[in-house]
Design a protein around this motif. Structure first.
Motif, mmCIF file in Angstrom:
data_model
loop_
_atom_site.group_PDB
_atom_site.id
_atom_site.type_symbol
_atom_site.label_atom_id
_atom_site.label_comp_id
_atom_site.label_asym_id
_atom_site.label_seq_id
_atom_site.Cartn_x
_atom_site.Cartn_y
_atom_site.Cartn_z
ATOM 1 N N SER A 1 0.833 -1.197 0.000
ATOM 2 C CA SER A 1 0.000 0.000 0.000
ATOM 3 C C SER A 1 0.872 1.252 0.000
ATOM 4 C CB SER A 1 -0.907 0.013 1.231
ATOM 5 O OG SER A 1 -0.136 0.196 2.408
ATOM 6 N N ILE A 2 0.273 2.345 -0.434
ATOM 7 C CA ILE A 2 0.992 3.615 -0.422
ATOM 8 C C ILE A 2 1.409 3.984 0.995
ATOM 9 C CG2 ILE A 2 0.718 6.100 -0.794
ATOM 10 C CD1 ILE A 2 1.226 4.610 -3.359
ATOM 11 N N SER A 3 0.555 3.710 1.975
ATOM 12 C CA SER A 3 0.898 4.044 3.360
ATOM 13 C C SER A 3 2.085 3.217 3.853
ATOM 14 C CB SER A 3 -0.310 3.835 4.281
ATOM 15 O OG SER A 3 -0.732 2.488 4.256
ATOM 16 N N THR A 4 2.154 1.937 3.445
ATOM 17 C CA THR A 4 3.306 1.115 3.822
ATOM 18 C C THR A 4 4.575 1.621 3.164
ATOM 19 O OG1 THR A 4 1.954 -0.860 4.172
ATOM 20 C CG2 THR A 4 4.290 -1.211 3.732
ATOM 21 N N LEU A 5 4.500 1.969 1.887
ATOM 22 C CA LEU A 5 5.668 2.513 1.201
ATOM 23 C C LEU A 5 6.100 3.836 1.818
ATOM 24 C CD1 LEU A 5 4.780 1.735 -2.530
ATOM 25 C CD2 LEU A 5 6.541 0.640 -1.119
ATOM 26 N N ARG A 6 5.139 4.625 2.261
ATOM 27 C CA ARG A 6 5.486 5.897 2.913
ATOM 28 C C ARG A 6 6.300 5.643 4.186
ATOM 29 N NH1 ARG A 6 0.782 7.685 3.252
ATOM 30 N NH2 ARG A 6 0.776 9.135 1.497
ATOM 31 N N ARG A 7 5.883 4.631 4.953
ATOM 32 C CA ARG A 7 6.636 4.322 6.173
ATOM 33 C C ARG A 7 7.992 3.712 5.849
ATOM 34 N NH1 ARG A 7 3.756 0.548 8.505
ATOM 35 N NH2 ARG A 7 5.337 -0.999 7.980
ATOM 36 N N ARG A 8 8.081 2.930 4.763
ATOM 37 C CA ARG A 8 9.376 2.392 4.349
ATOM 38 C C ARG A 8 10.334 3.533 4.006
ATOM 39 N NH1 ARG A 8 7.921 -3.159 2.773
ATOM 40 N NH2 ARG A 8 7.111 -3.825 4.815
ATOM 41 N N LEU A 9 9.831 4.542 3.334
ATOM 42 C CA LEU A 9 10.670 5.711 3.035
ATOM 43 C C LEU A 9 11.142 6.388 4.314
ATOM 44 C CD1 LEU A 9 8.796 7.400 0.032
ATOM 45 C CD2 LEU A 9 11.013 6.257 -0.024
ATOM 46 N N ALA A 10 10.244 6.499 5.286
ATOM 47 C CA ALA A 10 10.624 7.107 6.566
ATOM 48 C C ALA A 10 11.717 6.302 7.252
ATOM 49 C CB ALA A 10 9.399 7.236 7.470
ATOM 50 N N ALA A 11 11.599 4.965 7.223
ATOM 51 C CA ALA A 11 12.615 4.108 7.849
ATOM 52 C C ALA A 11 13.968 4.266 7.167
ATOM 53 C CB ALA A 11 12.160 2.650 7.796
ATOM 54 N N ILE A 12 13.952 4.327 5.839
ATOM 55 C CA ILE A 12 15.205 4.517 5.094
ATOM 56 C C ILE A 12 15.822 5.866 5.435
ATOM 57 C CG2 ILE A 12 16.144 4.826 2.772
ATOM 58 C CD1 ILE A 12 13.933 2.821 1.827
ATOM 59 N N ALA A 13 14.995 6.910 5.483
ATOM 60 C CA ALA A 13 15.492 8.245 5.797
ATOM 61 C C ALA A 13 16.093 8.302 7.204
ATOM 62 C CB ALA A 13 14.369 9.267 5.672
ATOM 63 N N VAL A 14 15.391 7.726 8.168
ATOM 64 C CA VAL A 14 15.871 7.737 9.551
ATOM 65 C C VAL A 14 17.187 6.981 9.671
ATOM 66 C CG1 VAL A 14 15.383 6.847 11.860
ATOM 67 C CG2 VAL A 14 13.636 8.116 10.634
ATOM 68 N N ALA A 15 17.296 5.821 8.992
ATOM 69 C CA ALA A 15 18.528 5.032 9.057
ATOM 70 C C ALA A 15 19.712 5.820 8.525
ATOM 71 C CB ALA A 15 18.350 3.731 8.275
ATOM 72 N N HIS A 16 19.506 6.564 7.444
ATOM 73 C CA HIS A 16 20.601 7.383 6.913
ATOM 74 C C HIS A 16 20.955 8.520 7.872
ATOM 75 C CE1 HIS A 16 19.798 5.161 3.218
ATOM 76 N NE2 HIS A 16 20.940 5.634 2.750
ATOM 77 N N GLY A 17 19.940 9.100 8.510
ATOM 78 C CA GLY A 17 20.225 10.133 9.499
ATOM 79 C C GLY A 17 21.041 9.600 10.664
ATOM 80 N N ILE A 18 20.786 8.343 11.040
ATOM 81 C CA ILE A 18 21.485 7.744 12.180
ATOM 82 C C ILE A 18 22.966 7.528 11.868
ATOM 83 C CG2 ILE A 18 21.685 5.576 13.497
ATOM 84 C CD1 ILE A 18 18.623 5.476 13.507
ATOM 85 N N ILE A 19 23.288 7.179 10.617
ATOM 86 C CA ILE A 19 24.701 6.991 10.277
ATOM 87 C C ILE A 19 25.361 8.298 9.840
ATOM 88 C CG2 ILE A 19 24.319 4.583 9.667
ATOM 89 C CD1 ILE A 19 24.603 5.395 6.713
ATOM 90 N N GLY A 20 24.585 9.388 9.826
ATOM 91 C CA GLY A 20 25.154 10.706 9.592
ATOM 92 C C GLY A 20 25.399 11.072 8.152
ATOM 93 N N VAL A 21 24.586 10.519 7.224
ATOM 94 C CA VAL A 21 24.730 10.864 5.805
ATOM 95 C C VAL A 21 23.390 11.351 5.272
ATOM 96 C CG1 VAL A 21 26.562 9.152 5.491
ATOM 97 C CG2 VAL A 21 24.190 8.524 5.003
ATOM 98 N N PRO A 22 23.399 12.135 4.188
ATOM 99 C CA PRO A 22 22.135 12.618 3.617
ATOM 100 C C PRO A 22 21.253 11.455 3.175
ATOM 101 C CG PRO A 22 23.990 13.851 2.733
ATOM 102 C CD PRO A 22 24.571 12.690 3.490
ATOM 103 N N SER A 23 19.965 11.636 3.307
ATOM 104 C CA SER A 23 19.032 10.585 2.920
ATOM 105 C C SER A 23 18.764 10.621 1.421
ATOM 106 C CB SER A 23 17.711 10.747 3.670
ATOM 107 O OG SER A 23 16.749 9.836 3.151
ATOM 108 N N PRO A 24 18.796 9.473 0.761
ATOM 109 C CA PRO A 24 18.463 9.436 -0.670
ATOM 110 C C PRO A 24 17.003 9.769 -0.937
ATOM 111 C CG PRO A 24 18.646 7.210 0.213
ATOM 112 C CD PRO A 24 19.125 8.135 1.291
ATOM 113 N N THR A 25 16.162 9.694 0.078
ATOM 114 C CA THR A 25 14.746 9.986 -0.115
ATOM 115 C C THR A 25 14.493 11.470 -0.351
ATOM 116 O OG1 THR A 25 14.316 10.281 2.253
ATOM 117 C CG2 THR A 25 14.120 8.044 1.376
ATOM 118 N N ASP A 26 15.479 12.300 -0.038
ATOM 119 C CA ASP A 26 15.301 13.740 -0.193
ATOM 120 C C ASP A 26 15.642 14.230 -1.592
ATOM 121 O OD1 ASP A 26 14.433 14.060 2.399
ATOM 122 O OD2 ASP A 26 16.445 14.405 3.187
#
Length: 332
Positions: free
Chosen positions: A88-113
């Motif tokens: 679903s679109i809502s699931t994909l939206r949360r997957r994007l959030a998880a990817i973005a947060v993971a990149h923030g945690i390792i200190g690099v820009p998120s590809p989702t942006d």
């Protein structure tokens, strides 16, 4: 496009190294390494869901010979396009959030942006989102309920969660109804509980009976009595929040989102995908089980409070909503 916790970078908090593996359990432990400031940004259930989301993305990256962390914008865009027909679109939206947060945690820009991902995301939403029916969560039937409560021990949190899950199922209660329950709404009688159901802040709507179960672990009566005994509850909210780590009880009422998080956390604990379940799964499970057992719809609706046959049938998670079709018994 996604919330990547920019306030953390501004606070000068150190990044974490990339995890050594990308299965959900390892990622859950990796998120647990975050300092309290970063952990407090999101609820525990959200971190659990992010671990499952990131594991799914990483598994796809492995199959397609791509790197999950850090990931390229083209990788994220391809992942979206590859899963828009199955998620679903809502699931994909949360997957994007998880990817973005993971990149923030390792200190690099998120590809989702990146603009590339943004363009693909907008296009997928425009084409697919209006055509999708509302997602139906999976039902927690008696088999799943027994699995969820089996690992629970003798802690305060375990007693609370067992009573919440068992009573939520047996009463076919909405998460808002579970949240609104007061101790005074639950009357213990020989062999049963009489539970007055109300929405938050409203007058009583109906009273339902929860019978004594045959099995200790799924018995509403014994689960409730054990919970109020260990929590020493005599008045006020029936289900309450816990301190961090579940060490002690807080006076605040467990909100409806908290009810949903209990369901998701306990499904994750037994190896189920928490994205497939919600607070509504208990209610849907009861209706499905009762329908399959041939209980008349009018009796089911008396327990659930449904006011229309269509709304009741929408809770059933099988192709034949009411197996004992009355048309088969009228002499046609």
């Amino acid at each position: 496009m996604t919330d990547e916790m920019p306030e953390l970078a501004a606070a000068g908090l150190p990044p974490l190294p990339v995890p050594g593996a990308f299965d959900a359990e390892t990622l859950g432990l990796w998120f647990a390494l975050l300092d309290p400031v970063r952990r407090a940004v999101r609820a525990p259930g959200t971190w659990n869901a992010y671990a499952v989301d990131l594991a799914h993305f990483a598994e796809w990256c492995t199959r397609t010979e791509r790197q999950p962390l850090p990931a390229e914008p083209e990788t994220v865009a391809a992942y979206l396009a590859d899963h828009v027909e199955t998620l679903s679109i809502s699931t994909l939206r949360r997957r994007l959030a998880a990817i973005a947060v993971a990149h923030g945690i390792i200190g690099v820009p998120s590809p989702t942006d990146g603009e590339h991902v943004s363009l693909v995301w907008r296009g997928l939403r425009r084409v697919h989102e209006p055509q999708r029916k509302p997602r139906k969560v999976d039902a927690v039937e008696i088999r799943e309920l027994a699995v969820l409560v089996a690992p629970l021990q003798d802690t305060v949190m375990d007693h609370r969660d067992r009573a919440l899950l068992v009573m939520g199922f047996a009463g076919a209660l909405r998460r808002s109804e579970l949240s609104a329950l007061d101790v005074s709404d639950v009357v213990v009688e020989p062999g049963r509980l009489l539970v007055t159901i109300r929405e938050a802040g409203s007058r009583a709507e109906r009273t339902v009976e929860l019978p004594r179960g045959h099995r200790l672990e799924t018995c509403p009566v014994r689960s409730w009595k054990a919970w109020i005994t260990v929590a020493r509850l005599t008045e006020g909210a029936a289900f309450r929040r816990m301190t961090k780590g579940g060490r002690s009880l807080r006076p605040e009422r467990l909100g409806d989102r908290g009810v949903a998080e209990v369901v998701k956390r306990r499904t994750l604990d037994v190896g189920l995908d928490p994205t497939l379940f919600s607070g509504h799964s208990l209610r849907a499970g009861f209706v499905t089980a009762a329908s399959r057992a041939g209980v008349p719809s009018v009796s089911i609706a008396r327990q659930t409070g449904h006011r229309s046959a269509a709304a009741l049938a929408a809770c059933v998670r099988e192709d034949r909503p009411f197996p004992r079709n009355p048309a088969a018994h009228v002499g046609l």
